[in-house]
Design a protein around this motif. Structure first.
Motif, short mmCIF file in Angstrom:
data_model
loop_
_atom_site.label_atom_id
_atom_site.label_comp_id
_atom_site.label_asym_id
_atom_site.label_seq_id
_atom_site.Cartn_x
_atom_site.Cartn_y
_atom_site.Cartn_z
N TYR A 1 -8.67 3.00 3.57
CA TYR A 1 -9.60 3.46 2.54
C TYR A 1 -9.42 4.96 2.38
N HIS B 1 -19.41 1.87 7.49
CA HIS B 1 -18.18 2.59 7.16
C HIS B 1 -17.81 3.43 8.39
N GLU B 2 -17.29 2.77 9.41
CA GLU B 2 -16.89 3.45 10.63
C GLU B 2 -15.44 3.90 10.51
N ILE B 3 -15.20 5.19 10.58
CA ILE B 3 -13.84 5.71 10.46
C ILE B 3 -13.16 5.63 11.81
N ARG C 1 -8.13 9.13 10.91
CA ARG C 1 -8.07 10.02 9.74
C ARG C 1 -6.63 10.39 9.42
N ARG D 1 -10.72 2.37 8.12
CA ARG D 1 -12.13 2.16 8.39
C ARG D 1 -12.40 0.75 8.91
N ARG D 2 -13.53 0.62 9.56
CA ARG D 2 -13.99 -0.65 10.12
C ARG D 2 -15.35 -0.96 9.52
N GLN D 3 -15.50 -2.19 9.04
CA GLN D 3 -16.78 -2.64 8.52
C GLN D 3 -17.15 -3.95 9.23
N PHE E 1 -8.26 7.27 5.26
CA PHE E 1 -8.82 6.80 6.51
C PHE E 1 -8.43 5.34 6.77
#
Length: 128
Positions: free
Chosen positions: A75, A88-90, A93, A80-82, A78
């Motif tokens: 995303y 929206h856990e990054i 980076r 990311r983990r959902q 990044f």
């Protein structure tokens, strides 16, 4: 005496040129390398502890033991983990490209914004 002055002038010229070049000499970021390897280790642990894994449109989906659906996707810059489509856990980076493919194992390719390329293969414990 003339030789000494000539040597000092050449040294000063060399130092001046070196000072102009130094800002453009950027060593590879070992910190970013560490971050990518840490991400790969975390991802491997999450895959190994999930009950099911599959990939759709370059997004890795994991079903946790308590039934939550976790998605890991690229995303913007990044990864990311959902969980269950929320949050929206990054995880990482400065990512230019993130590719996930699946055969017997899960192949992960990460290209950073610094053009560094990382590759990992994870074999899930779950049966297919």
């Amino acid at each position: 005496m003339i030789e000494l002055l000539l040597t000092i002038q050449l040294t000063m010229l060399f130092m001046m040129l070196l000072m102009m070049i130094i800002p453009y000499m950027k060593p590879p970021s070992s910190y970013q390398t560490f971050q990518v390897y840490q991400f790969m280790g975390t991802l491997e642990k999450e895959i190994q502890t999930s009950s099911d894994t599959y990939i759709i449109n370059n997004t890795l989906y994991l079903t946790t033991l308590n039934g939550d659906l976790v998605s890991i996707t690229h995303y913007q810059n990044f990864i990311r983990r959902q969980v269950n489509g929320q949050g929206h856990e990054i995880l990482l980076r400065d990512v230019k490209d993130f590719t996930v493919t699946e055969d017997e194992e899960i192949d992960i390719i990460i290209k950073t914004t610094e053009e560094a390329l990382f590759y990992d293969t994870i074999v899930p414990f779950t049966s297919r």
